[in-house]
Enzyme design. Structure first.
Site, PDB file in Angstrom:
ATOM      1  N   ASP A  51      -3.770   0.953  -1.927  1.00 47.96           N
ATOM      2  CA  ASP A  51      -4.534   1.294  -3.123  1.00 47.96           C
ATOM      3  C   ASP A  51      -5.967   1.577  -2.701  1.00 47.96           C
ATOM      4  OD1 ASP A  51      -5.681   1.252  -5.910  1.00 47.96           O
ATOM      5  OD2 ASP A  51      -3.638   0.619  -6.372  1.00 47.96           O
ATOM      6  N   GLU A  53      -0.374   8.139 -14.388  1.00 48.87           N
ATOM      7  CA  GLU A  53       0.447   9.290 -14.818  1.00 48.87           C
ATOM      8  C   GLU A  53      -0.453  10.467 -15.216  1.00 48.87           C
ATOM      9  OE1 GLU A  53       4.550  10.695 -15.807  1.00 48.87           O
ATOM     10  OE2 GLU A  53       3.607   9.373 -14.363  1.00 48.87           O
ATOM     11  N   SER A 102       7.116   9.558 -14.595  1.00 47.80           N
ATOM     12  CA  SER A 102       8.150   9.391 -15.616  1.00 47.80           C
ATOM     13  C   SER A 102       8.361  10.655 -16.436  1.00 47.80           C
ATOM     14  CB  SER A 102       7.790   8.221 -16.550  1.00 47.80           C
ATOM     15  OG  SER A 102       6.488   8.391 -17.060  1.00 47.80           O
ATOM     16  N   HIS A 142      12.063   7.816 -10.014  1.00 44.10           N
ATOM     17  CA  HIS A 142      11.584   7.188 -11.245  1.00 44.10           C
ATOM     18  C   HIS A 142      12.201   5.803 -11.427  1.00 44.10           C
ATOM     19  CE1 HIS A 142      11.506   7.237 -15.938  1.00 44.10           C
ATOM     20  NE2 HIS A 142      10.534   6.501 -15.433  1.00 44.10           N
TER      21      HIS A 142
END
Length: 729
Positions: free
Chosen positions: A343, A402, A429, A450
């Site tokens: 990260d 997202e 997604s 996913h």
């Protein structure tokens, strides 16, 4: 050789002891109709051996008997009730003959003895098992109950409580537990199993062990006082009512049958079992649950075939920590694939490691692992702020926010840090893989992967094939997902892929219901209690996150503007604008407070009604049937479109994705099984009543054709041959 059948043989072992060996041509033994008939023929030979002193049952496979042949069930369940009853009477006469042999009998059980395999060994006097034993009666999970005497013999052997726990829940147990409750008489190492079995039989033959006394309780009524019986069966029925509910009749039927049969000896008790089994076998629930089992086998077999020439990734990486990244990292490490978790800030890395540690500590608390195992697993998750070690990674999954711009930037940067053959995947997604692949130099090494939240619980992983994804890329990601203990289903690329593409029309049906004056509380109640979803749509939206749904709704509308573009402001918009994001901030359709275990508990919140009034017509009542129709038609139509467009390859894969990814009620078997059960023509008649509601309610042409020709989506199943030709003599 005394007898040789296709799946078993009978021979002398030593000094009057015969052995009956299950040895089917394939990799496992199944108790199919042919094997039951063959067992009867072998017993006919045995009954004529005047010098017989004892019988040993064993297997030549890695597992004793894995169960009945479930591929036969759907055709057997189509046989008229009277004929099915006759065949069960025949099958039980075979097991009774095994139990009634005038000599001691022993089953040497290695590996699995499930369903019919368990019922077979219950008919012997003694059972020895290897440490890898799994034994039980899982029939209620298939919508039926034991039919080969399991509901009669097990309670008389173990007592009502232990037997009810196994039968009603469809449980299987290990060797240690089986020994503790008396389901097996001893546990020995595999290499000593046969010697141990012969030693026990010799003791029984010489009279050192009283095998007749061991057998006798199975032939008699259940030994329970009226008070004990009342307590055992009342508690069992209460627990089953709470856990199984009305949509799963098999567990309650099994408990009531055992209760009714308790006062009878073997023959009368077996008749009651037969009378309960046959109607269950003809229920839609049994067909649906057996269908799920067969579909699961098909999906797993397809994944195995796809990956047969592929080496499972040995080192993985996750981009983006947090709850989702931490969940993926935990699952990979837990199943033996070390993972780097990257990260851009320490706070997110800490969150990801905390999530992984929390999940491992739960395993520790449940006694599934010890501290050493916990430390070993957590040490294979490597948190990092840079790309150190990425040159050794076989597969990378991106799980950042997202947002297509962010995802493309992260993927493009990562591509420069890994080996040319490393596979990249995105946990998006909704965003089309084609769009994300445009940022990459090697789009053939990229696909979608996913996961569903929470990762450790949800069995499905959607593998999304982009237009340039190579077969090898797909196979590697399928191999990793399988190694993680997941069920991977490969779908083709489109906005929302398969699961979210069919979920958002369902949410659209919900929004329209609320717009037209429905109460979200009643809609949730109907969809949970009547249709059988684990959560109603309002509760599900709160769990998913209103903000997440609002964003995904916009992506889906852009992808399918003709059907999914809204022309009105809906409940999701109203809640989003009021910053009611669901469980994540404590306010959504409900208000959430933590319970004593720290889990969010929903409470009524009157303020939400005022908020929804601004986007709804005056409240009016809708019937349960109307709510179900308006909720389900948009989803079913979209599922059918996905099959017609080749987004999903088969009805079996579609139904398993719905059950494993969304919690589609298993007793319906999935969308296509539900369609086939009621018939396409009946569905079309229902759907046409609502087509005025808009494009989502317009039935696809392919489904109309099915209705015109009365064709099912699953291949038609022919009833089994009449019982007389099932080798019943």
């Amino acid at each position: 050789m005394l007898y040789k059948g296709d799946t078993l043989y009978l021979d002398w072992l030593e000094d009057g002891i015969a052995e009956l060996v299950f040895d089917a041509p394939g990799s496992v033994n199944k108790l199919d109709t042919a094997t039951v008939a063959s067992l009867g023929q072998a017993l006919e030979v045995l009954e004529k051996q005047h010098d017989l002193k004892g019988l040993l049952l064993r297997s030549n496979k890695a597992a004793f008997i894995v169960g009945a042949d479930i591929t036969e069930f759907l055709s057997l369940f189509l046989v008229p009730e009277e004929q099915l009853s006759q065949w069960l009477h025949f099958a039980n006469s075979v097991f009774n003959r095994l139990e009634d042999l005038p000599v001691p009998t022993l089953a040497a059980v290695n590996g699995y003895a499930l369903g019919g395999g368990c019922e077979c060994v219950l008919a012997t006097d003694y059972r020895l098992a290897t440490p890898d034993l799994r034994i039980g009666l899982p029939e209620t999970k298939l919508g039926i109950m034991p039919g080969f005497g399991g509901s009669v013999r097990m309670p008389r052997m173990l007592g009502a409580d232990s037997a009810l726990e196994i039968i009603a829940a469809g449980k299987d147990i290990g060797a240690e537990q089986a020994l503790k409750i008396g389901l097996v008489d001893g546990v020995v190492k595999q290499e000593k199993l046969i010697d141990g079995a012969i030693a026990v039989l010799r003791q029984a033959i010489t009279g050192d062990l009283d095998w007749r006394a061991k057998r006798q309780p199975k032939l008699e009524p259940l030994k329970l006082s009226k008070i004990e019986a009342a307590m055992s069966f009342t508690i069992a029925k209460g627990m089953v009512a709470q856990t199984a509910g009305k949509h799963y009749p098999a567990p309650m039927t099994a408990v009531k049958t055992i209760e009714a049969a308790a006062r009878f000896g073997r023959e009368e008790a077996l008749n009651l079992e037969n009378k309960s089994f046959v109607p269950l076998a003809h229920t839609n629930e049994a067909r649906a649950l057996v269908g799920i089992f067969l579909n699961d086998q098909y999906v797993k077999g397809k994944a195995k075939k796809l990956t047969k020439d592929i080496e499972t990734p040995k080192q993985a990486a996750v981009l983006g920590a947090g709850i989702m990244g931490g969940g993926i990292a935990y699952q990979s490490a837990w199943k033996g694939v070390p993972v780097i978790m990257k990260d851009i800030n320490d706070k997110s890395l800490n969150l990801g490691m905390t999530e992984a540690a929390k999940l491992l500590n739960k395993q520790l608390e449940r006694g599934k692992i010890d501290g050493l195992k916990l430390a070993g697993v957590i040490s294979t998750i490597h948190p990092t702020l840079d790309y150190a070690g990425f040159d050794r990674v076989d597969v990378v999954v991106e799980a950042v926010v997202e947002n297509p711009k962010v995802k493309k930037a992260v993927l493009a940067e990562t591509e420069q840090k890994v080996r040319p053959e490393t596979v990249l995947a995105s946990n998006t997604s909704t965003i089309p893989i084609r769009e994300l692949a445009s940022a990459l130099e090697r789009p053939e090494n990229f696909c979608g992967m996913h996961f569903f939240n929470p990762v450790h619980r949800m069995p499905l992983v959607e593998i999304i094939r982009g237009e340039k994804s190579s077969d090898e890329t797909i196979a590697k990601v399928v191999a990793w997902a399988s190694k993680m203990g997941k069920t991977p289903i490969v779908v083709n690329d489109c906005p929302g892929f398969f699961v979210n593409r069919v979920l958002f029309p369902y949410f659209a049906g919900f929004s329209q219901l609320l717009r037209d004056g429905a109460d979200f509380r009643k809609v949730d109640k109907v969809m949970e209690k009547q249709f059988g979803w684990p959560m109603g749509p309002a509760y599900l939206l709160d769990v998913v996150g209103i903000d997440t749904a609002h964003h995904a709704q916009a992506v889906m509308a852009a992808g399918f503007p003709q059907r999914m573009q809204k022309e009105y402001r809906d409940a999701i918009d109203a809640l989003f604008d009021a910053s009611r994001f669901g469980q994540k901030n404590g306010l959504g359709f409900w208000r959430y407070k933590e319970d004593s275990k720290g889990k969010p508990k929903k409470e009524e919140d009157a303020a939400v009604d005022d908020l929804l009034a601004s986007v709804s017509q005056p409240k009016r009542d809708f019937s349960d049937d109307e709510i179900i129709a308006r909720m389900m038609i948009p989803m079913i139509n979209e599922v059918v479109r996905c099959l017609e467009e080749g987004i999903i390859a088969s009805p079996a894969e579609a139904d398993m994705a719905l059950v494993y990814g969304l919690g589609f009620p298993p007793f319906h078997g999935g969308a296509f099984r539900w369609l086939d059960t009621q018939g396409s023509a009946k569905y079309l008649d229902m759907a046409q009543q609502y087509q005025h509601l808009g494009p989502l309610y317009e039935v696809p042409e392919g489904l109309r054709n099915k209705a015109r020709h009365n064709e099912p989506y699953y291949p038609p199943v022919e009833p089994a041959r009449p019982v007389g030709s099932l080798k019943t003599a």
